[in-house]
Write an enzyme that holds these catalytic residues in place. Structure first.
Site, PDB file in Angstrom:
ATOM      1  N   ALA A  17       0.835  -1.205   0.000  1.00 51.28           N
ATOM      2  CA  ALA A  17       0.000   0.000   0.000  1.00 51.28           C
ATOM      3  C   ALA A  17       0.867   1.251   0.000  1.00 51.28           C
ATOM      4  O   ALA A  17       0.571   2.237  -0.693  1.00 51.28           O
ATOM      5  CB  ALA A  17      -0.931   0.003   1.212  1.00 51.28           C
ATOM      6  N   SER A  37      -7.525   1.241   7.900  1.00 48.61           N
ATOM      7  CA  SER A  37      -6.882   0.063   8.460  1.00 48.61           C
ATOM      8  C   SER A  37      -7.817  -0.497   9.510  1.00 48.61           C
ATOM      9  O   SER A  37      -8.770   0.172   9.930  1.00 48.61           O
ATOM     10  CB  SER A  37      -5.525   0.429   9.076  1.00 48.61           C
ATOM     11  N   ARG A  38      -7.539  -1.700   9.970  1.00 48.84           N
ATOM     12  CA  ARG A  38      -8.334  -2.238  11.072  1.00 48.84           C
ATOM     13  C   ARG A  38      -7.890  -1.663  12.413  1.00 48.84           C
ATOM     14  O   ARG A  38      -8.546  -1.890  13.427  1.00 48.84           O
ATOM     15  CB  ARG A  38      -8.238  -3.761  11.070  1.00 48.84           C
ATOM     16  N   HIS A  80      -9.035 -10.252   0.311  1.00 52.20           N
ATOM     17  CA  HIS A  80      -9.439  -9.538  -0.904  1.00 52.20           C
ATOM     18  C   HIS A  80     -10.932  -9.645  -1.165  1.00 52.20           C
ATOM     19  O   HIS A  80     -11.586  -8.673  -1.528  1.00 52.20           O
ATOM     20  CB  HIS A  80      -8.656 -10.055  -2.111  1.00 52.20           C
ATOM     21  N   LYS A  98      -3.088  -8.245  -6.668  1.00 46.33           N
ATOM     22  CA  LYS A  98      -3.016  -9.663  -7.001  1.00 46.33           C
ATOM     23  C   LYS A  98      -2.380 -10.385  -5.806  1.00 46.33           C
ATOM     24  O   LYS A  98      -1.697  -9.772  -4.982  1.00 46.33           O
ATOM     25  CB  LYS A  98      -2.224  -9.868  -8.306  1.00 46.33           C
ATOM     26  N   ASP A 179       1.428 -15.900  -4.577  1.00 46.48           N
ATOM     27  CA  ASP A 179       2.276 -14.730  -4.401  1.00 46.48           C
ATOM     28  C   ASP A 179       3.158 -14.454  -5.615  1.00 46.48           C
ATOM     29  O   ASP A 179       3.322 -13.308  -6.016  1.00 46.48           O
ATOM     30  CB  ASP A 179       3.147 -14.895  -3.156  1.00 46.48           C
TER      31      ASP A 179
END
Length: 277
Positions: A17, A37-38, A80, A98, A179
Site C-alpha cells: 500500500a 486500516s483495522r 481480498h 493480485k 504470491d
C-alpha cells in the site's frame, strides 16, 4: 477546464500500500483522500506519512465515504474477497491487488457483484502496464515471431521463509502460486489468452501451502506454456516466447524487464530496452 482528479481511497497500510501510494501522490490527475486500516493508529500514521486528509480505523467507513471514486485494496490475499466486496457493495470502483482472490469462486462472486453495481473492478497486475511488456506484446501481436508455439517463465525466491512467515501461512493465502506464480501465469495469458487445459504439480509444506509449483498450460491451437514458481529457490525470473518464425528472450525480471531480445529467422538479433527513468 481542467479535468477532475480521480479521488482514491487506500484500504490497508502495509508495504505494498505504501509503495503504491508513494507513486499515486505524484500523479497530477490523482488525489488520495482517505486511508483505512483495522487499527486507527495504523491509519493515522499512514495518513500523516502521505498527507492524506482522512484516516479510518475500519473498512466500512472508507467504503461508505462518498468522496471516494475508487479504492485500492492492498490487504493480504485472504482478505481480498471481503474488502473488495465491501467497497463494491457501497458503490465504489475497485483496484484489487493480485492475487485477485484465493480461488475461482471468490473471483466470480466479485465479478458478478461489480456487474450488478455497474462498477469498475480490476486486478492490479501492474506487469500488463509496463511499457516494455506492452512493446513485447505488440511485437507478438504483429507477427514478429510468427505463431506463438511455446511460452516459458519462472519466478522463485530463495528464502528460507520460516513457518511463521505469511508466505507459509495458509490463513493468509500463503504459498508460491498466489504470491509469485500469478506473474508467469499472467504473462502466458497475456500472449495466448485463457488456456484450454492446465496440468500442475506442487511440493507442499507441512503447513499445506505450495513451496514450489510447476504447470503446463495448453491451448487448442497447439501452443504450450511451461511455468514455475518457488519460495524455496531463487530462479532467473526469465521468460522466453518461441514462435514459428523467431523467438523473444527476456533474460531476467520478465515482469519488470529492462530489456528483451528479438531473434528472427535470417536476421540479426534486435535488442529493446526500457526508457531511462
Amino acid at each position: 477546464m481542467a479535468e477532475q482528479k480521480v479521488r482514491w481511497g487506500i484500504l490497508a497500510t502495509g508495504g505494498i500500500a505504501a509503495a503504491f501510494t508513494a507513486d499515486l501522490v505524484d500523479l497530477p490527475d490523482a488525489e488520495v483522500v482517505a486511508v483505512a486500516s483495522r487499527r486507527q493508529e495504523s491509519a493515522d500514521a499512514f495518513a500523516e506519512r502521505f498527507g492524506i486528509p482522512r484516516a479510518y480505523g475500519d473498512w466500512t467507513s472508507l467504503a461508505e465515504d462518498g468522496d471516494i471514486d475508487v479504492v485500492y485494496v492492498a490487504t493480504p490475499h485472504s482478505a481480498h474477497r471481503e474488502a473488495a466486496g465491501l467497497c463494491l457493495e457501497a458503490g465504489r470502483h475497485v483496484l484489487c491487488e493480485k492475487a485477485f482472490t484465493l480461488n475461482a469462486r471468490e473471483a466470480a462472486e466479485l465479478v458478478a457483484l461489480a456487474k450488478a453495481r455497474g462498477s469498475f473492478l480490476m486486478e492490479a497486475m501492474w506487469m500488463y502496464c509496463n511499457p516494455l511488456v506492452r512493446r513485447l506484446k505488440a511485437l507478438v501481436d504483429d507477427g514478429a515471431i510468427g505463431e506463438v508455439r511455446h511460452v516459458q517463465a519462472d519466478f522463485g525466491l530463495a528464502g528460507p521463509f520460516p513457518p511463521s512467515h505469511r508466505l507459509r501461512d495458509p490463513a493468509q493465502g500463503g504459498g508460491a502460486l498466489l504470491d509469485l506464480g500469478v506473474y508467469p501465469v499472467s504473462f502466458a495469458q497475456l500472449l495466448l489468452g485463457e488456456p484450454s487445459d492446465v496440468t500442475a504439480r506442487a511440493t507442499l509444506s507441512a503447513e499445506g501451502v505450495d513451496l514450489q509449483t510447476g504447470a503446463l498450460l495448453s491451448w487448442d491451437n497447439g501452443a504450450l506454456a511451461s511455468l514455475h514458481c518457488s519460495i524455496v529457490g531463487g530462479t532467473a525470473t526469465a521468460a522466453s516466447i518461441t514462435g514459428s518464425a523467431g523467438r523473444i528472450d527476456v533474460p531476467g525480471g520478465f515482469f519488470f524487464p529492462e530489456r528483451f531480445v528479438l531473434h528472427r529467422d535470417g536476421r540479426d538479433p534486435q535488442e529493446f530496452t526500457a526508457d531511462p527513468a
